[in-house]
Design a protein around this motif. Structure first.
Motif, PDB file in Angstrom:
ATOM      1  N   ARG B 126      40.990  37.155  37.444  1.00 53.27           N
ATOM      2  CA  ARG B 126      39.687  37.505  36.881  1.00 53.27           C
ATOM      3  C   ARG B 126      39.597  37.080  35.409  1.00 53.27           C
ATOM      4  N   VAL B 127      40.666  37.289  34.664  1.00 50.70           N
ATOM      5  CA  VAL B 127      40.665  36.865  33.256  1.00 50.70           C
ATOM      6  C   VAL B 127      40.458  35.350  33.172  1.00 50.70           C
ATOM      7  N   VAL B 128      41.165  34.615  34.024  1.00 55.28           N
ATOM      8  CA  VAL B 128      41.063  33.152  33.986  1.00 55.28           C
ATOM      9  C   VAL B 128      39.682  32.709  34.438  1.00 55.28           C
ATOM     10  N   ALA B 129      39.213  33.262  35.547  1.00 57.49           N
ATOM     11  CA  ALA B 129      37.940  32.805  36.114  1.00 57.49           C
ATOM     12  C   ALA B 129      36.761  33.138  35.212  1.00 57.49           C
ATOM     13  N   SER B 130      36.856  34.253  34.507  1.00 54.87           N
ATOM     14  CA  SER B 130      35.753  34.622  33.620  1.00 54.87           C
ATOM     15  C   SER B 130      35.940  34.024  32.225  1.00 54.87           C
ATOM     16  N   ASP B 131      36.974  33.220  32.073  1.00 56.96           N
ATOM     17  CA  ASP B 131      37.236  32.464  30.842  1.00 56.96           C
ATOM     18  C   ASP B 131      37.395  33.363  29.629  1.00 56.96           C
ATOM     19  N   ARG B 132      37.997  34.502  29.844  1.00 55.88           N
ATOM     20  CA  ARG B 132      38.332  35.356  28.712  1.00 55.88           C
ATOM     21  C   ARG B 132      39.647  34.860  28.098  1.00 55.88           C
ATOM     22  N   PRO B 133      39.967  35.272  26.897  1.00 58.87           N
ATOM     23  CA  PRO B 133      41.253  34.868  26.311  1.00 58.87           C
ATOM     24  C   PRO B 133      42.406  35.271  27.235  1.00 58.87           C
ATOM     25  N   TYR B 134      43.313  34.337  27.446  1.00 52.61           N
ATOM     26  CA  TYR B 134      44.379  34.593  28.408  1.00 52.61           C
ATOM     27  C   TYR B 134      45.237  35.794  28.003  1.00 52.61           C
ATOM     28  N   SER B 135      45.279  36.084  26.716  1.00 47.17           N
ATOM     29  CA  SER B 135      46.055  37.239  26.251  1.00 47.17           C
ATOM     30  C   SER B 135      45.538  38.542  26.852  1.00 47.17           C
ATOM     31  N   ASP B 136      44.309  38.508  27.352  1.00 51.76           N
ATOM     32  CA  ASP B 136      43.759  39.708  27.991  1.00 51.76           C
ATOM     33  C   ASP B 136      44.627  40.187  29.153  1.00 51.76           C
ATOM     34  N   ILE B 137      45.357  39.294  29.766  1.00 48.12           N
ATOM     35  CA  ILE B 137      46.140  39.744  30.921  1.00 48.12           C
ATOM     36  C   ILE B 137      47.176  40.788  30.521  1.00 48.12           C
ATOM     37  N   LEU B 138      47.473  40.871  29.211  1.00 47.30           N
ATOM     38  CA  LEU B 138      48.461  41.852  28.759  1.00 47.30           C
ATOM     39  C   LEU B 138      47.856  42.945  27.876  1.00 47.30           C
ATOM     40  N   THR B 139      46.567  42.923  27.710  1.00 44.93           N
ATOM     41  CA  THR B 139      45.993  43.883  26.747  1.00 44.93           C
ATOM     42  C   THR B 139      44.803  44.685  27.264  1.00 44.93           C
ATOM     43  N   VAL B 140      44.178  44.264  28.335  1.00 43.35           N
ATOM     44  CA  VAL B 140      42.939  44.960  28.724  1.00 43.35           C
ATOM     45  C   VAL B 140      43.229  46.353  29.290  1.00 43.35           C
ATOM     46  N   ASP B 141      42.186  47.176  29.288  1.00 48.11           N
ATOM     47  CA  ASP B 141      42.350  48.562  29.747  1.00 48.11           C
ATOM     48  C   ASP B 141      41.845  48.750  31.174  1.00 48.11           C
ATOM     49  N   TRP B 142      41.655  47.647  31.895  1.00 47.49           N
ATOM     50  CA  TRP B 142      41.181  47.756  33.271  1.00 47.49           C
ATOM     51  C   TRP B 142      42.138  47.040  34.214  1.00 47.49           C
ATOM     52  N   GLY B 163      34.714  45.359  47.880  1.00 54.16           N
ATOM     53  CA  GLY B 163      35.618  44.281  47.506  1.00 54.16           C
ATOM     54  C   GLY B 163      36.373  44.556  46.218  1.00 54.16           C
ATOM     55  N   TRP B 164      36.949  43.503  45.664  1.00 54.22           N
ATOM     56  CA  TRP B 164      37.758  43.639  44.444  1.00 54.22           C
ATOM     57  C   TRP B 164      36.854  43.729  43.224  1.00 54.22           C
ATOM     58  N   GLN B 165      37.040  44.780  42.452  1.00 52.66           N
ATOM     59  CA  GLN B 165      36.214  45.026  41.275  1.00 52.66           C
ATOM     60  C   GLN B 165      37.094  45.427  40.096  1.00 52.66           C
ATOM     61  N   GLU B 166      36.581  45.189  38.911  1.00 53.23           N
ATOM     62  CA  GLU B 166      37.254  45.729  37.733  1.00 53.23           C
ATOM     63  C   GLU B 166      37.133  47.254  37.790  1.00 53.23           C
ATOM     64  N   ALA B 167      38.218  47.932  37.533  1.00 57.55           N
ATOM     65  CA  ALA B 167      38.227  49.398  37.632  1.00 57.55           C
ATOM     66  C   ALA B 167      39.286  49.936  36.681  1.00 57.55           C
ATOM     67  N   ARG B 168      39.277  51.239  36.481  1.00 56.60           N
ATOM     68  CA  ARG B 168      40.208  51.823  35.513  1.00 56.60           C
ATOM     69  C   ARG B 168      41.042  52.937  36.146  1.00 56.60           C
TER      70      ARG B 168
END
Lengths: 433, 542
Positions: B126-142, B163-168
């Protein structure tokens, strides 16, 4: 690893097959005569998955202040030079060594140099911690003088291949290979799938084989050529393997059925190596960080199976040796040992030194090679003689998995120095030569 | 996979250069339609459409734009899940907690397994597909969750979603991206008294490509083998400290995931904030990343994300996924360009993927010039479709899937064919095999045969415009009809990205005729032609 091209006789055989014979029809194909080359040793690997405790059988550390021995009245047992740990709750161990001890050699003090399951499995099977290493059975299988359709058969247990190694055939955890060969794989599928009639399959097979051969011959040397030639070879191997559908479909999924199924394949000469996993009591694996005494029934079951296996091997005539026990070398191992002392849960954690058991063809039985030090490290030994060299003053080395690999390659007629270098001598002390 | 650093060091070893400079290696790219096909398979897990093939055939300069569109294609995210699985290997067929621990049925097993192992992969995808900074894979809260996962774990799944959704998570775990997912730590377990050291090895391997497990665990033969002795050795013996000085401070950040019972599924579903601080006291160290103190697991994620090796490893992971082999010293230009592209674009992994797919090393179809044996063995002039790729290609072509007892057989091992068809199982196969062995050919053949019959049955009865592949013929068409040969040519173009010669069309028409002669059934005849194409080496290789 590059495989040898099809031998002329195999090619001729395949060329002579009626064009209409496809995979679906091959169940009735007459088997080729034993494919294994005359005098070529075959190998059966039995893997106790999870890390066994050598103190239950192999490590006779009754006087050690550090080793917690089994609490069931274990005592030393001996037959000739063979010594093991005997326990009243594991009579199958005694029965095995009493009956087949002359065909069995114990190797103690093997230094695994890791305590992580996945990596230990790789080290034991490949002789290396390199993630790109290929396991010894695969290498031995690929080195057969004749190209076998199933050079190394993974019935259960680990197999390590690098991205380009060929020739390893996985039967599948539930014997899927037989279903793929026979076509029964579509049974019960969702949605319902059906296969074409055998005559249509044969027609299609002939077209695909011709296309594969055409591309293999025209491809530029390199990866493309390897892929196209590999595909053409694989299609030919499918035909050859289909003649052995019955032995590729063990009657049960338990360890003993799988072991005997492996012997069927080795006896038929269709495979040179096979591996079977022993998952211990209730298939719960051997990784007992709590209640290490649960290894008691696992050893009991394993050695019961080994007796049945050796009975079969020693009473079945061989192709070039008196019996299969002279032609097939059996290697029984686990990926690591257990910590010498009990932890708080009465279990034992991981330990980087372990023991192995070798049976049958080429093995000098009735002996223990190697030893543990007081602190349960491996003791250096002279690989040619097995003499212990505790201080290393005579150039002795603590046995390494790479040396075990070199030993098996030596038995297989390969040059182990090509794989491991000249500084990894085979443990000739284990061998009957 | 071998770390590039080691590869580079080995490549620096001591052979003298030859007296005369050898002719340079020339990498000849695939022709544009086949290159489009390679890109589509790598980035979408699907074949290009006829329109896309026609476009690059007419104007090869369209390739870049089509590739860029693939990066925004909905199938791209799913493809990233598969690529990350090949490296992170979280989707295994066995965890310490299983479906029955949660009251699920055996028919739920596959979905259970893929939900658990898919969680960290889908977060990264999801981080890659939504083109967010790749560092998000280690820092996001979801995290990523589907309804099944949300029913197992303390996750606040969006109401009414599917389906698959961002969740916390709702159990107070730190914001550390995949480091805070149960899925990662169910795969990389640590027995209680291992104190997360095995997990630290996984962190180092997966996120900075440092495989410390290749380093031998040596035994001080003078040291008494007691539990206390081992812990003391880790803190005091040089031979141990060479690794453990790094390992212990990282392990100290993971105690919120350390269970009190190794086999309690309930324990493993929850994060335990109350155990966080036990790490430092138990291990006797301050939590840190390579000497830099960090504030718990969230701080660890941030520290790794700032480490230059994190980007290097991300690029290596992507390059290995697309080249289908280990990277080597000769791949230096590709890696440098991809890294630069990523750094210059706020750590966009899509930028790295553009750079990789633009590289001659990726695009190579043949070699010329001074080709050494090592070049020929290394350069990926072709790749093969492994199980998970076959699965997505067929699903995209016709919606085909092969399931039994709820399991997708091309994506499972226990009763399926994932490893048998060269896929990564997470243990014994850590790279997708590129050797077309017996079982791979068997699986590819059986899938082709069953899928071809499905497609032929559907298409010959489908209303106009609803056929998957056979859209120019019907059950009454014969080889004498002009549309018949056009249909064969279109199939060849769509499935192989090659225009067939007249001789090839003749051969396939002859195959149809023979199949019809044997079956007296046009569906069987078309199924035979389709299956032969789906088993063609040019279909299975790319």
């Amino acid at each position: 690893m590059n495989r040898r091209p099809l031998s002329a006789s195999r090619r001729d055989l395949l060329r002579l097959l009626p064009a209409g014979l496809g995979v679906g029809l091959l169940g009735g194909l007459a088997r080729p005569s034993r494919a294994a080359a005359e005098g070529e040793r075959r190998f059966l690997f039995i893997f106790a998955d999870g890390g066994w405790d050598p103190a239950f059988v192999f490590h006779t550390a009754f006087d050690s202040p550090y080793v917690d021995m089994p609490p069931d009245g274990a005592e030393l047992a001996e037959v000739g030079d063979l010594r093991w740990v005997s326990g009243p709750t594991r009579p199958n161990v005694d029965a095995f060594f009493t009956r087949f001890g002359d065909r069995a050699a114990i190797l103690n003090g093997v230094e695994v140099r890791s305590i992580a399951h996945e990596r230990c499995r790789r080290i034991l099977l490949t002789g290396s911690s390199d993630p790109d290493s290929t396991d010894i059975p695969s290498q031995i299988g690929a080195a057969s003088a004749q190209r076998l359709p199933l050079s190394h058969v993974v019935i259960s247990g680990p197999a390590f291949q690098n991205a380009t190694s060929e020739g390893v055939v996985r039967i599948g955890q539930r014997g899927q290979l037989a279903g793929l060969l026979s076509g029964s794989c579509v049974e019960g599928s969702e949605p319902i799938h059906t296969l074409p009639s055998p005559s249509l399959v044969a027609l299609e097979d002939a077209y695909v084989r011709a296309r594969a051969q055409s591309l293999a011959q025209s491809a530029q040397a390199g990866v493309s050529a390897r892929i196209h030639q590999g595909y053409a070879d694989a299609l030919a191997d499918i035909e050859a393997a289909a003649a052995y559908q019955d032995v590729l479909n063990p009657s049960g999924s338990d360890s003993l059925s799988q072991l005997l199924g492996a012997v069927d394949l080795l006896e038929a000469g269709v495979a040179r190596c096979a591996i079977v996993a022993d998952l211990g009591l209730f298939n719960g694996r051997w990784d007992h960080h709590s209640e290490i005494t649960r290894q008691t029934p696992s050893f009991q079951g394993l050695f019961g199976n080994l007796s049945t296996l050796m009975e079969r091997l020693t009473t079945t005539p061989g192709t070039w040796g008196p019996t299969l026990a002279d032609e097939i070398t059996v290697v029984v191992f686990s990926e690591m040992g257990r910590y010498p002392s009990l932890n708080q849960s009465m279990g034992k954690d991981h330990w980087m030194t372990t023991s192995m058991l070798f049976l049958g063809g080429g093995i000098r039985g009735g002996q223990v090679v190697g030893a543990y030090s007081e602190t349960v490290a491996g003791t250096p030994l002279i690989p040619e003689t097995g003499e212990l060299d505790p201080d290393g003053s005579r150039g002795g080395q603590v046995p390494q998995p790479s040396q075990v690999g070199a030993t098996l390659m030596h038995l297989a007629g390969m040059d182990p120095a090509e794989a491991f270098g000249a500084d990894t001598p085979p443990l000739l002390a284990l061998l009957d030569e | 996979m071998k770390p590039l650093l080691l590869t580079l060091l080995l490549a620096c070893g001591g052979e003298s250069p030859p007296a005369a400079a050898p002719a340079p290696l020339v990498r000849e790219p695939l022709d544009p339609p086949r290159l489009l096909r390679r890109m589509s398979l790598d980035l979408r897990g699907a074949l290009p459409s006829i329109d896309e093939l026609d476009a690059v055939e007419a104007d090869p300069s369209q390739l870049g734009a089509l590739r860029d569109a693939m990066l925004d294609d909905p199938r791209f995210e799913e493809r990233m899940v598969v690529l990350y699985q090949e490296r992170w290997r979280t989707q295994t067929d066995e965890y310490r907690g299983m479906y029955y621990d949660f009251g699920l049925e055996m028919t739920d097993e596959y979905e259970f397994l893929r939900a658990i192992g898919g969680e960290p992969l889908r977060l990264a995808a999801r981080v890659v597909a939504s083109d967010r900074p790749y560092s998000d894979i280690l820092t996001v809260d979801w995290t990523m969750a589907n309804p099944l996962l949300a029913s197992l774990f303390p996750i606040d799944y969006p109401d009414g979603a599917t389906g698959w959704q961002e969740a916390r998570y709702t159990d107070g775990r730190p914001a550390a991206g995949v480091l805070s997912t149960n899925g990662l730590w169910w795969r990389y377990v640590s027995p209680i008294f291992n104190y997360n050291r095995a997990r630290t090895a996984a962190i180092l391997d997966l996120f900075v490509c440092q495989d410390i497990l290749t380093r031998p665990v040596l035994l001080d033969t003078a040291l008494a083998p007691t539990a206390a002795g081992a812990e003391e050795a880790i803190r005091s013996q040089d031979v141990c400290l060479s690794c453990h000085a790094t390992v212990e401070p990282i392990s100290a950040t993971l105690f919120g995931f350390l269970p009190e019972d190794d086999f309690s599924a309930l324990e493993m579903t929850r994060y335990h904030p109350e155990r966080e601080r036990a790490g430092e006291s138990t291990l006797g160290v301050q939590a840190a990343w390579y000497g830099q103190p960090v504030d718990g697991l969230a701080g660890l994620g941030q520290a790794i994300a700032r480490d230059g090796r994190f980007v290097d490893c991300a690029v290596e992971t992507a390059a290995q996924g697309l080249l289908r082999r280990d990277v080597a010293a000769e791949d230096g230009p590709l890696l440098r360009e991809a890294r630069e592209a990523m750094v210059q674009s706020d750590l966009s992994m899509k930028a790295a993927l553009r750079a990789i797919t633009d590289s001659p090393i990726y695009q190579v179809g043949a070699l010329s010039g001074g080709v050494t044996a090592a070049d020929a063995a290394r350069e990926s002039t072709a790749r093969i479709l492994v199980a998970t790729q076959l699965r997505s290609v067929y699903a995209d072509l016709s919606g085909y899937s092969w399931r039994r007892f709820g399991a997708d057989l091309l994506d499972s091992d226990s009763g399926g064919y994932r490893v048998m068809a060269n896929g990564v199982d997470g243990e014994s196969l850590s790279d997708p095999l590129q050797a077309p062995g017996l079982t791979w050919a068997l699986v590819a053949g059986r899938v082709a045969q069953t899928a071809a019959r499905d497609i032929a049955l559907h298409d010959l009865a489908a209303p106009a415009g609803e056929a998957f592949l056979l859209d120019q013929v019907d059950a009454g068409s014969t080889p004498a009809d002009p549309a018949f040969r056009e249909q064969i040519a279109a199939l060849h173009w769509r499935l192989l990205a090659k225009r067939p010669s007249e001789a090839t069309i003749d051969a396939l028409a002859a195959l149809w005729n023979e199949a019809y002669g044997l079956s007296n059934n046009p569906t069987e005849a078309w199924a035979t032609v389709l299956s032969a194409l789906l088993r063609d080496p040019a279909f299975l290789a790319y």
